[in-house]
Enzyme design. Sequence first.
Site, PDB file in Angstrom:
ATOM      1  N   GLY A  13       0.780  -1.235   0.000  1.00  0.00           N
ATOM      2  CA  GLY A  13       0.000   0.000   0.000  1.00  0.00           C
ATOM      3  C   GLY A  13       0.809   1.280   0.000  1.00  0.00           C
ATOM      4  O   GLY A  13       0.332   2.331   0.442  1.00  0.00           O
ATOM      5  N   SER A  14       2.032   1.237  -0.545  1.00  0.00           N
ATOM      6  CA  SER A  14       2.816   2.483  -0.540  1.00  0.00           C
ATOM      7  C   SER A  14       2.249   3.495  -1.541  1.00  0.00           C
ATOM      8  O   SER A  14       2.336   4.710  -1.312  1.00  0.00           O
ATOM      9  CB  SER A  14       4.294   2.205  -0.804  1.00  0.00           C
ATOM     10  OG  SER A  14       4.522   1.842  -2.143  1.00  0.00           O
ATOM     11  N   ASN A  15       1.654   3.031  -2.626  1.00  0.00           N
ATOM     12  CA  ASN A  15       1.010   3.978  -3.548  1.00  0.00           C
ATOM     13  C   ASN A  15      -0.262   4.556  -2.936  1.00  0.00           C
ATOM     14  O   ASN A  15      -0.572   5.740  -3.142  1.00  0.00           O
ATOM     15  CB  ASN A  15       0.722   3.316  -4.891  1.00  0.00           C
ATOM     16  CG  ASN A  15       1.955   3.279  -5.768  1.00  0.00           C
ATOM     17  OD1 ASN A  15       2.415   4.316  -6.240  1.00  0.00           O
ATOM     18  ND2 ASN A  15       2.525   2.101  -5.957  1.00  0.00           N
ATOM     19  N   ARG A  66     -15.026 -14.697 -11.336  1.00  0.00           N
ATOM     20  CA  ARG A  66     -14.402 -13.377 -11.335  1.00  0.00           C
ATOM     21  C   ARG A  66     -15.452 -12.290 -11.499  1.00  0.00           C
ATOM     22  O   ARG A  66     -15.366 -11.228 -10.877  1.00  0.00           O
ATOM     23  CB  ARG A  66     -13.374 -13.303 -12.463  1.00  0.00           C
ATOM     24  CG  ARG A  66     -12.360 -12.217 -12.233  1.00  0.00           C
ATOM     25  CD  ARG A  66     -11.318 -12.233 -13.308  1.00  0.00           C
ATOM     26  NE  ARG A  66     -11.807 -11.541 -14.493  1.00  0.00           N
ATOM     27  CZ  ARG A  66     -11.159 -11.496 -15.647  1.00  0.00           C
ATOM     28  NH1 ARG A  66     -10.029 -12.126 -15.784  1.00  0.00           N
ATOM     29  NH2 ARG A  66     -11.657 -10.819 -16.658  1.00  0.00           N
ATOM     30  N   ARG A  92      -5.468  -8.560  -8.755  1.00  0.00           N
ATOM     31  CA  ARG A  92      -6.521  -9.303  -9.446  1.00  0.00           C
ATOM     32  C   ARG A  92      -6.745  -8.668 -10.807  1.00  0.00           C
ATOM     33  O   ARG A  92      -6.655  -7.433 -10.935  1.00  0.00           O
ATOM     34  CB  ARG A  92      -7.850  -9.265  -8.674  1.00  0.00           C
ATOM     35  CG  ARG A  92      -7.759  -9.626  -7.212  1.00  0.00           C
ATOM     36  CD  ARG A  92      -7.322 -11.045  -6.959  1.00  0.00           C
ATOM     37  NE  ARG A  92      -8.074 -12.027  -7.723  1.00  0.00           N
ATOM     38  CZ  ARG A  92      -7.688 -13.288  -7.893  1.00  0.00           C
ATOM     39  NH1 ARG A  92      -6.548 -13.702  -7.388  1.00  0.00           N
ATOM     40  NH2 ARG A  92      -8.429 -14.132  -8.581  1.00  0.00           N
ATOM     41  N   HIS A 110       1.664   0.891 -13.031  1.00  0.00           N
ATOM     42  CA  HIS A 110       2.458  -0.281 -13.420  1.00  0.00           C
ATOM     43  C   HIS A 110       3.944   0.104 -13.423  1.00  0.00           C
ATOM     44  O   HIS A 110       4.303   1.170 -13.925  1.00  0.00           O
ATOM     45  CB  HIS A 110       2.028  -0.753 -14.814  1.00  0.00           C
ATOM     46  CG  HIS A 110       2.730  -1.992 -15.241  1.00  0.00           C
ATOM     47  ND1 HIS A 110       2.378  -3.241 -14.764  1.00  0.00           N
ATOM     48  CD2 HIS A 110       3.781  -2.192 -16.070  1.00  0.00           C
ATOM     49  CE1 HIS A 110       3.192  -4.139 -15.289  1.00  0.00           C
ATOM     50  NE2 HIS A 110       4.051  -3.537 -16.088  1.00  0.00           N
ATOM     51  N   GLU A 144      -7.840  -4.779 -21.871  1.00  0.00           N
ATOM     52  CA  GLU A 144      -6.503  -5.296 -22.196  1.00  0.00           C
ATOM     53  C   GLU A 144      -5.562  -5.105 -21.001  1.00  0.00           C
ATOM     54  O   GLU A 144      -5.411  -3.968 -20.515  1.00  0.00           O
ATOM     55  CB  GLU A 144      -5.964  -4.512 -23.407  1.00  0.00           C
ATOM     56  CG  GLU A 144      -4.648  -4.995 -23.950  1.00  0.00           C
ATOM     57  CD  GLU A 144      -4.048  -4.007 -24.953  1.00  0.00           C
ATOM     58  OE1 GLU A 144      -2.855  -4.122 -25.251  1.00  0.00           O
ATOM     59  OE2 GLU A 144      -4.782  -3.103 -25.423  1.00  0.00           O
ATOM     60  N   GLN A 174       9.311   7.108  -8.170  1.00  0.00           N
ATOM     61  CA  GLN A 174       8.619   7.827  -9.252  1.00  0.00           C
ATOM     62  C   GLN A 174       7.132   7.476  -9.292  1.00  0.00           C
ATOM     63  O   GLN A 174       6.302   8.313  -9.642  1.00  0.00           O
ATOM     64  CB  GLN A 174       9.282   7.543 -10.602  1.00  0.00           C
ATOM     65  CG  GLN A 174      10.726   7.995 -10.666  1.00  0.00           C
ATOM     66  CD  GLN A 174      10.903   9.449 -10.238  1.00  0.00           C
ATOM     67  OE1 GLN A 174      10.121  10.322 -10.621  1.00  0.00           O
ATOM     68  NE2 GLN A 174      11.912   9.703  -9.410  1.00  0.00           N
TER      69      GLN A 174
HETATM   70  C1  GRF Z   1       3.810  -1.198  -7.384  1.00  0.00           C
HETATM   71  O1  GRF Z   1       5.087  -1.435  -7.881  1.00  0.00           O
HETATM   72  C2  GRF Z   1       2.819  -1.019  -8.508  1.00  0.00           C
HETATM   73  O2  GRF Z   1       3.361  -0.406  -9.624  1.00  0.00           O
HETATM   74  C3  GRF Z   1       2.457  -2.446  -8.822  1.00  0.00           C
HETATM   75  O3  GRF Z   1       2.418  -3.104  -7.577  1.00  0.00           O
HETATM   76  C4  GRF Z   1       3.244  -2.415  -6.646  1.00  0.00           C
HETATM   77  C5  GRF Z   1       2.385  -2.044  -5.487  1.00  0.00           C
HETATM   78  O4  GRF Z   1       3.115  -1.486  -4.435  1.00  0.00           O
HETATM   79  N1  GRF Z   1       1.206  -2.485  -9.557  1.00  0.00           N
HETATM   80  P1  GRF Z   1       2.350  -0.806  -3.215  1.00  0.00           P
HETATM   81  O5  GRF Z   1       1.389  -1.881  -2.639  1.00  0.00           O
HETATM   82  O6  GRF Z   1       1.611   0.382  -3.718  1.00  0.00           O
HETATM   83  O7  GRF Z   1       3.421  -0.459  -2.230  1.00  0.00           O
END
Ligand code: GRF
Length: 205
Positions: A13-15, A66, A92, A110, A144, A174
Amino acid sequence: MNRRLGVLISGRGSNLQALIDAIAERRLDASIALVISSRADAAGLERARAAGIEAICVPHRAFATRDDYDRALVKELRARDVGLVCLAGFMRLVGAPLIEAFPNRILNIHPSLLPAFPGLDAQTQAIEHGVKVSGATVHLVTAELDGGPIVVQRAVPVMPGDTAETLAARILEQEHRAYPEAVQMVLDGGWRVEGRRLVPADPPA
Ligand code: GRF
């Protein structure tokens, strides 16, 4: 546009944290209405709760198909009046029920410069390919995998001694800039999708 976010996670969950911080610092004009994790042990659930955000687990194993799982996600997101869905390490595949409920209203991040290296282990793919530059991509989610219109990209160098871990850490920095930036852009509007591109909306006649 409705600025209430739903963030879907499966792990660290860092994002998610980057979005929480950007909102707190007013770099991002939005609120997080709900965090959903596909896994009960996701550290991101605690990050959300620590920030006073509702966070629930919807385990995919509880659903036969799903599509059933996607429909359950849609129900939770709609119940909180979410306007934009952010996939942030959500492991998922998202299918038609979710994509059709939020057309051009789902973002994913991504860890590569798409269309290079979609799918799993993007950093390992980049190292094994020998590319000199990689990075992060935020894109709209379509049917896609990792293939929707690109919103923001940020590049990093790939160094000779890099491992998947060192490259991942450089890219992650980044990612944490790119995601709030992309969410802000999408929420602010003034864009449309043309083919596979996100382009400025036509000026009013
Ligand atoms: C990140 O590298 C993101 O690009 C990818 O999965 C990772 C998730 O990291 N889709 P976090 O859980 O947000 O730390």
